[in-house]
Every structure is written in C-alpha cells, then in structure tokens.
Design an enzyme around this catalytic site. Structure first.
Site, mmCIF file in Angstrom:
data_model
loop_
_atom_site.group_PDB
_atom_site.id
_atom_site.type_symbol
_atom_site.label_atom_id
_atom_site.label_comp_id
_atom_site.label_asym_id
_atom_site.label_seq_id
_atom_site.Cartn_x
_atom_site.Cartn_y
_atom_site.Cartn_z
ATOM 1 N N ASP A 72 32.156 9.040 7.579
ATOM 2 C CA ASP A 72 32.194 10.247 8.418
ATOM 3 C C ASP A 72 31.285 10.140 9.643
ATOM 4 O OD1 ASP A 72 34.080 11.987 7.323
ATOM 5 O OD2 ASP A 72 32.674 12.793 5.836
ATOM 6 N N ARG A 78 26.891 11.950 3.040
ATOM 7 C CA ARG A 78 26.593 11.808 4.468
ATOM 8 C C ARG A 78 25.093 11.727 4.767
ATOM 9 N NH1 ARG A 78 29.884 15.319 8.647
ATOM 10 N NH2 ARG A 78 29.196 13.553 9.919
ATOM 11 N N ARG A 104 27.616 24.892 4.951
ATOM 12 C CA ARG A 104 26.785 23.702 5.146
ATOM 13 C C ARG A 104 25.330 24.057 5.487
ATOM 14 N NH1 ARG A 104 30.193 19.064 5.946
ATOM 15 N NH2 ARG A 104 32.014 19.450 4.641
ATOM 16 N N HIS A 109 32.491 24.550 9.234
ATOM 17 C CA HIS A 109 31.425 24.389 10.230
ATOM 18 C C HIS A 109 31.693 25.394 11.352
ATOM 19 C CE1 HIS A 109 30.128 19.881 9.610
ATOM 20 N NE2 HIS A 109 29.177 20.680 9.172
ATOM 21 N N CYS A 138 33.754 17.605 16.929
ATOM 22 C CA CYS A 138 33.054 16.895 15.850
ATOM 23 C C CYS A 138 32.677 15.478 16.260
ATOM 24 C CB CYS A 138 33.933 16.826 14.601
ATOM 25 S SG CYS A 138 34.413 18.413 13.952
HETATM 26 N N1 ARG Z 1 34.338 14.954 6.872
HETATM 27 C C1 ARG Z 1 33.303 15.558 7.655
HETATM 28 C C2 ARG Z 1 32.572 16.580 6.820
HETATM 29 O O1 ARG Z 1 33.213 17.295 6.103
HETATM 30 C C3 ARG Z 1 33.870 16.179 8.891
HETATM 31 C C4 ARG Z 1 32.844 16.717 9.810
HETATM 32 C C5 ARG Z 1 33.446 17.328 11.020
HETATM 33 N N2 ARG Z 1 32.464 17.634 11.956
HETATM 34 C C6 ARG Z 1 32.284 18.811 12.537
HETATM 35 N N3 ARG Z 1 31.405 18.908 13.479
HETATM 36 N N4 ARG Z 1 32.915 19.885 12.124
HETATM 37 O O2 ARG Z 1 31.374 16.679 6.860
#
Ligand code: ARG
Length: 273
Positions: free
Chosen positions: A70, A95, A141, A170, A266
């Site tokens: 990612d 991550r 998040r 997000h 992103c």
């Molecule tokens: N697969 C990543 C996650 O879920 C995607 C992140 C996308 N980034 C963003 N800025 N929305 O963390």
C-alpha cells in the site's frame, strides 16, 4: 461570474506502485481474491505523475519497499503544513512500517521540524488543509486524539469530522479541498455523521456536494492546484459542477489502484511551505 481561478505550483511526494498488491483487506474496496496488474498500475501512476509535471508541479519520489503493497498511497505517510512534518502512525500493522520510511525521507531532506506522533493518524488520508482550518476525519483510522496532536504541532484550528460509512474510511475519500486560499471544498454529505454534516454546512455553505454515484467512483479523492482538479475519470458527474465554479476538471484512470481502495489524492502527498 466565477471568481478568478489561479493555479499555484505545488510540490508533491509520490511512491511508484512497484510492489503494489492486494494481499490483505483493510477497507471494503480491497479483495485479495482479485488479481492486480502491476505493469498497468505503474502505467496509470506514471500518467498521473506526468500530468502533475506537465502542469508545472514538482513531484518528489519515495523509494518503494518490498512487502509494503500500500506504499503507493503516499498521502497516508505524513502531513506537511508550513514545512512542519507530522509523521503518521498507521491503524493496521500491515502498513505500520511505512511511517518510518516517510520519516527517514523527510529527515534526509533536511526538514527541521519532524514529529513522530504518539496517536494514530494516517497523514493526509484523514487531514485536509484549507486556508483557515485543518479538517480531520475520525471513525475508521485516525484516533480523535491525533486531532489535538495536530492542532498543537501546526498551530492551526483542527476541525474533527466523524466518518460513518466504511466505504469512505478516510476523510480524503469523502472530501477534497478545491481552493486552499479561500476555504473551498467539495464533499459527500452521507459519509459524515449528522452533526459533522451540519458543521460542514456552517463552514462551507456554498460547497459542491457529490452524488452517491460520483462518491462511489471515488470522485472526492481529488487533487486541486487552485485551478486544475485531477480526479477519477469515472466521477463524470462532478465535471460540470466543477467547470461551473471555474475549475478545470482532469479525469484520471487509476483503475488498478482503486482495487486497493485509493485513487488520485491517496497517491499524492502535498509538501506545503
Ligand atoms: N489500502 C489502503 C488502506 O486501506 C488504501 C489507502 C488509500 N489512501 C487514502 N489516502 N485514502 O489503507
């Protein structure tokens, strides 16, 4: 009459999707059973980078690391305002090591004010910078405690916004800053709690709001330089309203990266100041 729009040169940090894959699912867009075409992802990403450069913006690059599929979503690695770098702390262990890669990049480039955060925040995934505020998402998040940490570090008022729909996990999947000199944003109201919707209506009474279709096409995951708005090409319903407001929409195909749950914004971290 439209207000006069003006593009200002930007500096972005991007990371090529060399190791991109969907090997785990931490948002509803991700399906590890679906194959990913890495050469296609890379070509689409290079097209985005080329668009930025042809618009006169500077694109810096972060070296991709194996085992971090990612990492292409560079917006999540830090938030930079007035040259101050607030590092990230990821919500999922998959991550987590990306945060150190970003911190190292900034330290090696001589950024003097770099803060490794105590509380979980995923960089510009949940922080959006307008002229007057730092808008901050929470619910999926970023920890609500990261909002106070950002306010103290940046010395700018942080406005907490509650995200309620897992598809828009997000803030940058539900809201985009269109003009960072005049506090203009576009957003998808249904991604937010009723109280946060009311806050958005009070702060941005004239904002462009997205339909279900355009939001579902990740249309809010957009990057603006004040004039040009780069956004997923599938979010065609936003193009007319953007033009009506004096912006130039530019559709981008990042279909492969959408399998990871991300698009234009992103992939793009803005280095401010
Ligand atoms: N697969 C990543 C996650 O879920 C995607 C992140 C996308 N980034 C963003 N800025 N929305 O963390």
């Amino acid at each position: 009459m439209h207000p006069l729009r003006r593009a200002t040169p930007r500096r972005y940090l991007m990371c090529p999707p060399v190791h991109f894959d969907v090997t785990y699912a931490i948002n509803p867009w991700m399906d590890p059973a679906k194959p990913v075409d890495v050469p296609l992802a890379l070509a689409q990403w290079e097209d985005l980078r080329g668009r930025y450069r042809s618009l006169g913006h500077t694109v810096e690059q972060l070296a991709p690391r194996p085992g971090l599929p990612d990492m292409v979503f560079a917006a999540n690695g830090a938030t930079v305002v007035d040259g101050r770098v607030l590092g990230a702390r990821f919500a999922f262990r998959e991550r987590a090591p990306e945060a150190a890669a970003h911190l190292e990049w900034f330290r090696a480039r001589g950024f003097a004010e770099v803060l490794e955060p105590v509380h979980v925040n995923e960089g510009e995934g949940d922080f959006a910078v307008t002229a007057s505020y730092v808008l901050a998402g929470r619910g999926f998040r970023a920890s609500p405690l990261s909002h106070g940490e950002a306010q103290e570090f940046f010395g700018r008022p942080v406005i907490g916004l509650d995200l309620v729909d897992p598809l828009f996990y997000h803030l940058d999947t539900a809201l985009a800053v269109l003009d960072d000199t005049t506090d203009e944003v576009m957003y998808y109201p249904r991604a937010f709690s009723p109280g946060s919707r009311e806050v958005l209506r009070r702060l941005f009474p004239d904002a462009l709001t997205a339909t279900d279709e355009d939001a579902a096409a990740m249309g809010l995951n957009a990057v603006s330089d004040g004039l040009n708005v780069l956004l997923p090409q599938e979010a065609a319903g936003l193009f007319g309203p953007l033009r009506d407001r004096g912006f130039t929409p530019i559709g981008i195909d990042l279909g492969e990266l959408l399998k990871g749950g991300g698009s234009v914004k992103c992939c793009t971290q803005e280095l401010r100041g």
